[in-house]
Design an enzyme around this catalytic site. Structure first.
Site, PDB file in Angstrom:
ATOM      1  N   SER A  80     -11.931  -1.971   3.677  1.00 63.75           N
ATOM      2  CA  SER A  80     -10.386  -1.829   3.451  1.00 63.75           C
ATOM      3  C   SER A  80      -9.775  -1.811   5.394  1.00 63.75           C
ATOM      4  O   SER A  80     -10.765  -0.751   5.613  1.00 63.75           O
ATOM      5  CB  SER A  80     -10.167  -0.801   2.189  1.00 63.75           C
ATOM      6  OG  SER A  80      -8.661  -0.044   2.647  1.00 63.75           O
TER       7      SER A  80
ATOM      8  N   GLY B 133       0.146   0.212   5.905  1.00 59.50           N
ATOM      9  CA  GLY B 133       0.416  -0.297   6.783  1.00 59.50           C
ATOM     10  C   GLY B 133      -0.853  -1.534   6.928  1.00 59.50           C
ATOM     11  O   GLY B 133      -0.700  -2.283   8.530  1.00 59.50           O
ATOM     12  N   GLY B 134      -1.613  -2.002   6.327  1.00 63.15           N
ATOM     13  CA  GLY B 134      -2.884  -3.075   6.194  1.00 63.15           C
ATOM     14  C   GLY B 134      -3.295  -2.636   7.668  1.00 63.15           C
ATOM     15  O   GLY B 134      -4.483  -1.310   7.471  1.00 63.15           O
TER      16      GLY B 134
ATOM     17  N   ASN C  22      -2.477  -4.261  -2.041  1.00 62.12           N
ATOM     18  CA  ASN C  22      -3.238  -5.207  -0.734  1.00 62.12           C
ATOM     19  C   ASN C  22      -1.408  -5.266  -0.399  1.00 62.12           C
ATOM     20  O   ASN C  22      -0.752  -4.750  -0.351  1.00 62.12           O
ATOM     21  CB  ASN C  22      -3.213  -6.601  -1.471  1.00 62.12           C
ATOM     22  CG  ASN C  22      -3.900  -7.005   0.314  1.00 62.12           C
ATOM     23  OD1 ASN C  22      -3.769  -6.097   1.006  1.00 62.12           O
ATOM     24  ND2 ASN C  22      -5.168  -8.052   0.289  1.00 62.12           N
TER      25      ASN C  22
ATOM     26  N   THR D  97       0.693  -1.316   0.101  1.00 62.77           N
ATOM     27  CA  THR D  97       0.035   0.002  -0.108  1.00 62.77           C
ATOM     28  C   THR D  97       1.048   1.350   0.590  1.00 62.77           C
ATOM     29  O   THR D  97       1.666   1.482   0.358  1.00 62.77           O
ATOM     30  CB  THR D  97      -1.478  -0.115   1.339  1.00 62.77           C
ATOM     31  OG1 THR D  97      -1.580  -1.025   1.059  1.00 62.77           O
ATOM     32  CG2 THR D  97      -1.855   0.856   1.199  1.00 62.77           C
TER      33      THR D  97
HETATM   34  N1  GLY Z   1      -5.037  -3.963   1.466  1.00 62.09           N
HETATM   35  C1  GLY Z   1      -5.230  -2.775   2.748  1.00 62.09           C
HETATM   36  C2  GLY Z   1      -6.673  -2.381   2.875  1.00 62.09           C
HETATM   37  O1  GLY Z   1      -6.712  -2.680   1.932  1.00 62.09           O
HETATM   38  O2  GLY Z   1      -6.987  -1.623   4.071  1.00 62.09           O
END
Ligand code: GLY
Length: 557
Positions: free
Chosen positions: A436, A457-458, A385, A365
């Site tokens: 997300s 950072g997920g 992702n 990201t």
């Molecule tokens: N793929 C990470 C997010 O969208 O949270």
């Protein structure tokens, strides 16, 4: 010794006087790569606005930051125009028409490892090009061709590999080769200082330049994409591409003291979760505790724990599931959520379970922040992702495809790549957008533009944004200090406070443990990579580019 000190002092004074002699900053772009920031500023220099700069910056990142910058993924834009009006665009990927709820389960109902994260089945229908073209049509001022050209030039002339980038390429090279073969561009062992030229990507961008959205979603580029996905075992069709539409959505707006915060709503959890955390701590006057003190970490952790528990249960694509947005961010509800918070003892998260490979994808990201010379502000977070997404590379197109399908719930209760669990709210359905955590955010203070920020950072995106806002607003740091400051993260399950390693002293850690907190200092190398802009009450613009990466600001004076 004294002489050395004197020399240092002269250098510092010189530097400061040079800075103060410079004309004030009129506009700024902060992104993951200096090339992209400079390209954004180049567009502003030509008289373009923040939305024009967004398009050029985004496409430049797709070239020189291929682990997360993309045309094969998706993202979210949050904006505030100079007249104070705000809005957001959702160009998130979506599930292909042929997808279905249990597509990642075996015949015994167990999740098939890797199926939602690597290879063809992991890929969602990309949204980036449609999103950028939509922004151009609604909010841009310069011709589309001029906005795409700098990225074509960058792909044709090449970009220089940084040390971080060489490490990133090298860490994923085996996957690239396993999935795409020995001849694929990124099978080459790029070293720091090497130049990456990507003619296939330049050609794809030329199609997009010539034909706008259909340059990607129809014709030869689309055919190449579909053929590559299907070769990798995926299910995306030409119809999926043709159907793709970005959606203008009402952003999440909420107040925190004298701030008005605007962030992304569903299908991102970012805005709702940020609102929950900020509203939960608002009654406590956190500024009375010092930054990263025992008390501030406890308070923020308990707000984070309760927020991620709600995220897991209630959040998904609101076009498919009735997300109770107003209840979730209602002050009375949030006060009740903190009723059982106890300064003496951690509240335990139930059913502790750890996700596999938690937080090892720290550079997935990317976020960039822009303010233009007219006062428009843009916060964009965009992603494949994981780093390089599914690792499936469209050879004739020169780009990677996302693995965003892993952001859906493969099976309730089973954690995804980021250790996040979820419910039916985020189950897979054809054409649904996966939940997300991206949190592009713009803040007003006393009705004036104050901050623009976001981060990769997920699952740690939301807590990184949360901390950076508090650093600037409650702990009086300047924007660069706010971005640099050490971070921690809690997401309900697993029941752990994850700390950036070697940044928190053992006395503090022991006090947290004595209160019943579980600590993990090893799960994460870094947490987030925030790129932010702050505008003070006199209109002075300052930038914060995260030193955890190669992030850099470019400015217009
Ligand atoms: N793929 C990470 C997010 O969208 O949270």
């Amino acid at each position: 010794m004294r002489k050395n000190l004197l020399v240092c002092l002269v250098i510092i004074l010189n530097f400061l006087s040079c800075e103060s002699n410079k004309p004030p900053i009129k506009a700024a772009v902060v992104s993951a790569r200096i090339e992209a920031s400079k390209i954004g500023i180049g567009i502003l220099e030509k008289g373009g606005n923040a939305f024009d700069a967004m398009i050029a910056t985004d496409l430049a990142l797709a070239v020189c930051y291929p682990n997360a910058g993309n045309i094969g993924g998706g993202g979210f834009l949050v904006y505030r125009k100079s007249d104070g009006s705000v809005g957001s665009l959702d160009y998130r990927e979506k599930a292909p028409l042929a997808s279905y709820k249990d597509m990642y389960l075996d015949s015994d109902g167990n999740v098939i490892e890797g199926k939602s994260t690597i290879g063809g089945m992991a890929i969602g229908v990309p949204g980036t090009v449609a999103g950028l073209y939509e922004v151009h049509n609604k909010l841009g001022t310069l011709p589309w061709e001029e906005l795409v050209q700098p990225a074509i030039d960058l792909a044709t002339n090449g970009y220089i590999v940084t040390i971080n980038q060489a490490n990133s390429f090298s860490s994923k090279r085996n996957d690239f080769v396993n999935i795409n073969g020995e001849e694929t561009l990124f099978a080459k062992e790029f070293k720091p200082g090497d130049t990456v030229i990507n003619i296939q990507l330049a050609n794809t961008l030329k199609e997009i330049q010539k034909n706008g959205k259909s340059g990607f979603y129809n014709g030869i580029v689309a055919e190449n994409l579909v053929s590559e996905v299907q070769k990798a075992g995926g299910i995306i069709t030409m119809q999926d591409l043709d159907n793709y539409k970005p959606i203008w959505r009402n952003p999440i707006e909420f107040s925190y003291k004298n701030l008005k915060i605007t962030s992304m709503g569903p299908p991102s959890s970012g805005g709702i979760c940020l609102a929950q955390m900020m509203k939960m701590i608002e009654p406590y006057d956190i500024s009375q505790y010092s930054h990263n003190s025992l008390e501030s970490i406890q308070l923020m952790t308990e707000a984070e724990r309760r927020t991620y528990a709600d995220r897991s249960e209630y959040l998904g694509d609101s076009d498919f599931y009735p997300v109770p947005v107003s209840t979730l961010i209602d002050s009375t509800y949030l006060l009740k959520r903190m009723k059982d918070f106890n300064w003496e003892k951690a509240t335990l998260s139930t059913n502790i379970s750890a996700g596999p490979n938690l937080w090892n994808e720290s550079d997935e990201t990317t976020h960039y922040s822009i303010v233009d010379q007219y006062g428009n502000a843009v916060a964009v977070t965009t992603t494949l992702n994981a780093s390089y997404g599914s690792k499936v590379y469209v050879e004739n197109g020169g780009y990677f495809l996302n693995n965003e399908m892993d952001d859906f719930v493969s099976k309730p209760g089973v954690p995804n790549m980021f250790g996040l669990t979820g419910s039916i709210a985020n189950s897979i359905e054809p054409e649904k957008r996966m939940l997300s955590s991206m949190t592009p955010t713009i803040i007003e203070k006393d009705n004036n533009l104050f901050m623009i920020l976001g981060t990769p950072g997920g699952s740690t995106i939301i807590t990184s944004v949360f901390q950076t806002i508090l650093n600037a607003y409650e702990f009086n740091m300047d924007i660069q200090e706010s971005v640099n400051a050490s971070r921690f993260h809690h997401q309900w399950l697993p029941d752990l406070i994850v700390l950036e390693p070697d940044k928190f002293d053992s006395e503090l850690i022991n006090k947290l443990i004595s209160k019943g907190y579980f600590i993990d200092e090893k799960a994460s190398r870094i947490i987030g990579r925030v790129d932010a802009i702050l505008v003070n009450k006199d209109g002075v613009i300052t930038t914060g580019a995260d030193p955890r990466g190669d992030d850099a600001a470019a400015v217009l004076r």
